[in-house]
Design a protein around this motif. Structure first.
Motif, mmCIF file in Angstrom:
data_model
loop_
_atom_site.group_PDB
_atom_site.id
_atom_site.type_symbol
_atom_site.label_atom_id
_atom_site.label_comp_id
_atom_site.label_asym_id
_atom_site.label_seq_id
_atom_site.Cartn_x
_atom_site.Cartn_y
_atom_site.Cartn_z
ATOM 1 N N LEU A 156 -31.080 -16.210 33.539
ATOM 2 C CA LEU A 156 -30.514 -17.533 33.791
ATOM 3 C C LEU A 156 -29.043 -17.627 33.395
ATOM 4 N N SER A 157 -28.573 -16.684 32.600
ATOM 5 C CA SER A 157 -27.167 -16.702 32.195
ATOM 6 C C SER A 157 -26.257 -16.076 33.255
ATOM 7 N N TRP A 158 -26.839 -15.504 34.317
ATOM 8 C CA TRP A 158 -26.061 -14.848 35.355
ATOM 9 C C TRP A 158 -25.833 -15.790 36.540
ATOM 10 N N ASP A 159 -24.822 -15.475 37.323
ATOM 11 C CA ASP A 159 -24.576 -16.154 38.592
ATOM 12 C C ASP A 159 -25.409 -15.465 39.674
ATOM 13 N N TRP A 160 -26.346 -16.199 40.258
ATOM 14 C CA TRP A 160 -27.224 -15.634 41.286
ATOM 15 C C TRP A 160 -26.769 -15.970 42.703
ATOM 16 N N HIS A 161 -25.543 -16.392 42.827
ATOM 17 C CA HIS A 161 -24.924 -16.563 44.145
ATOM 18 C C HIS A 161 -25.713 -17.532 45.024
ATOM 19 N N GLY A 162 -26.260 -18.557 44.389
ATOM 20 C CA GLY A 162 -26.976 -19.595 45.116
ATOM 21 C C GLY A 162 -28.450 -19.338 45.335
ATOM 22 N N ALA A 163 -28.961 -18.210 44.897
ATOM 23 C CA ALA A 163 -30.376 -17.892 45.074
ATOM 24 C C ALA A 163 -31.210 -18.460 43.927
ATOM 25 N N SER A 164 -32.347 -19.048 44.264
ATOM 26 C CA SER A 164 -33.281 -19.530 43.243
ATOM 27 C C SER A 164 -34.031 -18.361 42.615
ATOM 28 N N LEU A 165 -34.335 -18.484 41.324
ATOM 29 C CA LEU A 165 -35.181 -17.505 40.644
ATOM 30 C C LEU A 165 -36.622 -18.011 40.677
ATOM 31 N N LEU A 166 -37.475 -17.287 41.375
ATOM 32 C CA LEU A 166 -38.868 -17.676 41.528
ATOM 33 C C LEU A 166 -39.768 -16.548 41.051
ATOM 34 N N VAL A 167 -40.846 -16.906 40.386
ATOM 35 C CA VAL A 167 -41.817 -15.912 39.936
ATOM 36 C C VAL A 167 -42.951 -15.862 40.949
ATOM 37 N N GLU A 168 -43.151 -14.702 41.563
ATOM 38 C CA GLU A 168 -44.309 -14.528 42.426
ATOM 39 C C GLU A 168 -45.475 -14.070 41.555
ATOM 40 N N PHE A 192 -32.529 -3.365 36.236
ATOM 41 C CA PHE A 192 -32.993 -3.408 37.630
ATOM 42 C C PHE A 192 -32.643 -4.751 38.273
ATOM 43 N N MET A 193 -32.819 -5.838 37.531
ATOM 44 C CA MET A 193 -32.475 -7.161 38.052
ATOM 45 C C MET A 193 -30.969 -7.309 38.232
ATOM 46 N N ARG A 194 -30.186 -6.640 37.417
ATOM 47 C CA ARG A 194 -28.733 -6.652 37.607
ATOM 48 C C ARG A 194 -28.377 -5.998 38.946
ATOM 49 N N GLN A 195 -29.072 -4.926 39.280
ATOM 50 C CA GLN A 195 -28.856 -4.286 40.577
ATOM 51 C C GLN A 195 -29.223 -5.237 41.715
ATOM 52 N N ALA A 196 -30.307 -5.982 41.541
ATOM 53 C CA ALA A 196 -30.708 -6.954 42.560
ATOM 54 C C ALA A 196 -29.647 -8.037 42.726
ATOM 55 N N ASN A 197 -29.075 -8.461 41.615
ATOM 56 C CA ASN A 197 -28.015 -9.459 41.649
ATOM 57 C C ASN A 197 -26.832 -8.961 42.481
ATOM 58 N N HIS A 198 -26.458 -7.715 42.278
ATOM 59 C CA HIS A 198 -25.348 -7.131 43.031
ATOM 60 C C HIS A 198 -25.688 -7.035 44.519
ATOM 61 N N ALA A 199 -26.940 -6.698 44.832
ATOM 62 C CA ALA A 199 -27.352 -6.574 46.232
ATOM 63 C C ALA A 199 -27.307 -7.921 46.947
ATOM 64 N N ILE A 200 -27.691 -8.983 46.246
ATOM 65 C CA ILE A 200 -27.614 -10.326 46.822
ATOM 66 C C ILE A 200 -26.164 -10.664 47.158
ATOM 67 N N ALA A 201 -25.267 -10.374 46.225
ATOM 68 C CA ALA A 201 -23.845 -10.644 46.460
ATOM 69 C C ALA A 201 -23.329 -9.846 47.654
ATOM 70 N N LYS A 202 -23.757 -8.603 47.783
ATOM 71 C CA LYS A 202 -23.306 -7.755 48.891
ATOM 72 C C LYS A 202 -23.751 -8.317 50.233
ATOM 73 N N LEU A 203 -25.000 -8.766 50.315
ATOM 74 C CA LEU A 203 -25.506 -9.311 51.566
ATOM 75 C C LEU A 203 -24.811 -10.628 51.912
ATOM 76 N N ASN A 204 -24.656 -11.499 50.932
ATOM 77 C CA ASN A 204 -23.954 -12.760 51.169
ATOM 78 C C ASN A 204 -22.515 -12.524 51.634
ATOM 79 N N THR A 205 -21.857 -11.570 50.994
ATOM 80 C CA THR A 205 -20.469 -11.268 51.354
ATOM 81 C C THR A 205 -20.379 -10.764 52.788
ATOM 82 N N HIS A 206 -21.314 -9.899 53.168
ATOM 83 C CA HIS A 206 -21.314 -9.364 54.526
ATOM 84 C C HIS A 206 -21.511 -10.465 55.556
ATOM 85 N N LEU A 207 -22.407 -11.403 55.278
ATOM 86 C CA LEU A 207 -22.719 -12.465 56.234
ATOM 87 C C LEU A 207 -21.796 -13.673 56.096
#
Length: 324
Positions: free
Chosen positions: A147-159, A98-113
């Motif tokens: 932490l081993s993945w590229d998060w495209h500049g996004a911080s990993l935060l625990v809510e 599921f987090m891998r899918q989130a990673n891809h979605a972040i990349a998609k939004l960054n790429t679009h903008l």
């Protein structure tokens, strides 16, 4: 000062999907000058209904903080072992996927903008431990993978969400804040991530856990003491059986007062509580600061919904200015 807004909680699309109504809502959101960007719900794809619709209707100047809690709760409804802290390996691996899918979605939004628009992603230490075992050790293993993945500049935060405790039935029942802070401190020290891990405190969820008006202040102090406080999101909570429910994580607005005409009279989140919370955060450069409110009645029209958002954002802006 501008803030992140969990606008999805105030959407007029309470049930079903009306893209024209949501488009009108997004157009109104763009008029809110104090909004830096959106706390964006992640459920498995960039947008729960239509990625292209979302990309066409956002303000291109907005920044974004992803929150995984809607997707986590959906997953738990069908797979109780799901979660980054799950001691069930299949459930933990499902959360990693599921987090891998989130990673891809972040990349998609960054790429679009064409910029780094996603500043952080808020993740959660599921599963609900009254239904399935979770542990700090399992959570650490999952975080090491992330932490081993590229998060495209996004911080990993625990809510932090309300933990499983003995005194009352939980809403979420995830790991304790103590366990979350311990894992994050160890990983910051041993893995030295480029963007340090941190914790976001949701005011209502901390008070829901502690059943004390100063519960969020307790959690802020604990996170701050370990250098892990990274954000605060304001949502209310109450022990009163209003339309929002007693002790329900329903994102109550702050209490009404002479300056806040649109709010929830029974909410434990008052303007003074906001002031006290901001004061407790002094000295910390918060990566995430904002609010997320639901609107009652569910039938409220767009005008009423925007009146609530303006009133609540105005309160937060006023208190931030006074705190400086």
């Amino acid at each position: 000062m501008s803030f992140y807004l969990g606008a999805y909680a105030a959407s007029p699309n309470v049930s079903g999907w009306d893209p024209q109504l949501e488009a009108a809502y997004y157009q109104q959101l763009k008029s809110l000058e104090s909004v830096r960007g959106l706390e964006h719900p992640f459920l498995g794809s960039l947008h729960a209904q239509d990625d292209q619709w979302f990309l066409q209707h956002i303000d291109t100047n907005w920044d974004f903080v992803f929150t995984t809690i809607p997707g986590v709760m959906n997953a738990l409804a069908t797979l109780p072992t799901f979660g980054l802290a799950s001691t069930d390996e299949a459930g933990r691996e499902a959360a990693i996927a599921f987090m891998r899918q989130a990673n891809h979605a972040i990349a998609k939004l960054n790429t679009h903008l064409k910029r780094q628009a996603v500043t952080a992603i808020m993740l959660h230490s599921a599963p609900a431990r009254h239904n399935c075992a979770g542990s700090a050790a399992a959570f650490k293993t999952s975080m090491q993978t992330l932490l081993s993945w590229d998060w495209h500049g996004a911080s990993l935060l625990v809510e932090h969400c309300d933990a499983l405790i003995d005194s009352h039935a939980p809403s979420k029942g995830f790991l304790s804040l103590t366990d979350e802070l311990s894992v994050l401190s160890e990983l910051n020290a041993t893995q030295a991530p480029e963007l340090p891990l941190g914790v976001v405190i949701n005011w209502g969820r901390s008070v829901l856990e502690t059943r004390q008006p100063d519960g969020a202040l307790q959690h802020i102090a604990a996170a701050k003491a370990q250098g892990l406080l990274a954000g605060v999101m304001f949502s209310g909570i109450s022990d009163q059986a209003t339309e929002y429910g007693a002790w329900r994580d329903s994102h109550q607005p702050a209490q009404t007062n002479e300056l806040v005409a649109f709010g929830e009279p029974g909410s434990w989140l008052t303007e003074q509580a906001v002031a006290d919370t901001l004061q407790a955060c002094q000295g910390v450069n918060l990566a995430v600061l904002g609010l997320k409110i639901g609107i009652r009645p569910h039938s409220a029209d767009l005008t009423l919904r925007l009146n609530y958002l303006r009133a609540q954002l105005g309160m937060l802006q006023r208190q931030v200015a006074l705190c400086r």
